[in-house]
Design a protein around this motif. Structure first.
Motif, short mmCIF file in Angstrom:
data_model
loop_
_atom_site.label_atom_id
_atom_site.label_comp_id
_atom_site.label_asym_id
_atom_site.label_seq_id
_atom_site.Cartn_x
_atom_site.Cartn_y
_atom_site.Cartn_z
N PHE A 19 51.35 -37.10 -0.81
CA PHE A 19 52.56 -37.86 -0.54
C PHE A 19 53.06 -38.58 -1.79
CE2 PHE A 19 50.22 -37.70 3.46
CZ PHE A 19 51.20 -37.25 4.34
N LEU A 20 54.30 -39.04 -1.70
CA LEU A 20 54.89 -39.90 -2.71
C LEU A 20 54.96 -41.32 -2.16
CD1 LEU A 20 57.77 -37.54 -3.84
CD2 LEU A 20 55.80 -38.21 -5.24
N LEU A 21 54.34 -42.25 -2.85
CA LEU A 21 54.37 -43.66 -2.47
C LEU A 21 55.26 -44.41 -3.45
CD1 LEU A 21 53.39 -46.15 -0.89
CD2 LEU A 21 51.43 -46.25 -2.43
N PRO A 22 56.42 -44.91 -3.02
CA PRO A 22 57.31 -45.62 -3.94
C PRO A 22 56.75 -46.97 -4.35
CG PRO A 22 58.14 -45.76 -1.70
CD PRO A 22 56.97 -44.83 -1.66
N ALA A 23 57.05 -47.37 -5.58
CA ALA A 23 56.56 -48.63 -6.10
C ALA A 23 57.55 -49.18 -7.11
CB ALA A 23 55.19 -48.43 -6.76
N LYS A 24 57.43 -50.47 -7.40
CA LYS A 24 58.25 -51.12 -8.41
C LYS A 24 57.39 -51.49 -9.60
CE LYS A 24 61.56 -53.10 -5.12
NZ LYS A 24 62.16 -54.35 -4.58
N LEU A 25 57.90 -51.23 -10.78
CA LEU A 25 57.18 -51.57 -12.00
C LEU A 25 57.43 -53.04 -12.32
CD1 LEU A 25 55.44 -50.27 -14.22
CD2 LEU A 25 57.54 -49.92 -15.53
N ILE A 26 56.34 -53.83 -12.40
CA ILE A 26 56.46 -55.26 -12.68
C ILE A 26 55.79 -55.56 -14.01
CG2 ILE A 26 56.65 -55.92 -10.27
CD1 ILE A 26 53.72 -56.57 -10.23
#
Length: 236
Positions: free
Chosen positions: A40-47
């Motif tokens: 799967f693809l798990l979306p994330a935000k780069l912090i």
């Protein structure tokens, strides 16, 4: 996002749609077999410091789930332009997150199309009472690295909610492999609701690799586990 990774799961989508259109044990079994093989693809935000903050989906009741997308086409339907990274995950990777954070209720596959919700119970996970199998090797004791922060916060939480009569914190090792923090709880409330609330609160103070199990003091296992142990909380 690394759009060069060709993530596709047509067989899984087919199994999902068959299960949603017509429930049967055969369709359910076929779905779970395909689920275990899927990526799967798990979306994330780069912090800051190049760390990833995993995106969560919140339902109308405030319950949090982790999204799982079967392909890029489904992922981009989120229209969330703040998502700058996506991680490739297997089912076992999702299970690890659920183990580490009991406040997350489960995963959602393709939230904007098939929208299949898999709760902890569907994945064989639960914050609720653990079932101990006959013949299973269980070792109970006091944690060597005692979680004082967790205990102190639980004391305040139990005093505020009022429905916990006593609580014990121990370490449980199953089959010489699976180590977890064991909370044995005495309450007159419904255990399912109580364990959900306690698990969600306690997860804020668990380390990344820590797993929490909750057991009723009224159970045979709970009674055996606390023998010769002192409660860290007693309702006054």
């Amino acid at each position: 996002m690394d759009i060069n990774k060709n993530i596709k799961n047509p067989r899984l989508i087919d199994k999902i749609e068959k299960l949603q259109n017509y429930y049967s044990e055969e369709n359910q079994s076929s779905f779970y077999k395909e689920l275990e093989k899927a990526t799967f693809l798990l979306p994330a935000k780069l912090i800051d410091n190049n760390k990833l903050n995993i995106i969560r989906i919140v339902d109308n009741a405030g319950n949090e789930y982790i999204p799982a997308f079967t392909d890029w086409e489904n992922l981009i339907q989120s229209n969330d332009h703040s998502i700058s990274q996506s991680v490739v995950f297997t089912l076992s990777d999702y299970v690890k997150i659920l183990h580490s954070d009991p406040s997350i209720r489960g995963i959602v596959i393709n939230a904007y199309t098939q929208n299949l919700v898999l709760k902890r119970e569907n994945l064989g996970l639960s914050n609720k009472q653990k079932n101990i199998k006959r013949g299973e090797s269980i070792s109970i004791g006091i944690p060597k690295d005692y979680p004082f922060e967790l205990v102190n916060n639980l004391k305040n939480f139990f005093s505020n909610v009022g429905y916990v009569k006593s609580a014990y914190l121990l370490q449980m090792i199953r089959n010489n492999l699976d180590k977890s923090i064991l909370l044995v709880i005495e309450t007159d409330n419904d255990y399912n609701n109580a364990f959900d609330e306690i698990g969600a609160f306690a997860s804020k103070f668990l380390k990344e690799d820590e797993v929490l199990d909750l057991v009723s003091l009224n159970s045979d296992f709970g009674q055996e586990a606390i023998r010769d142990q002192n409660a860290f909380f007693q309702k006054k």
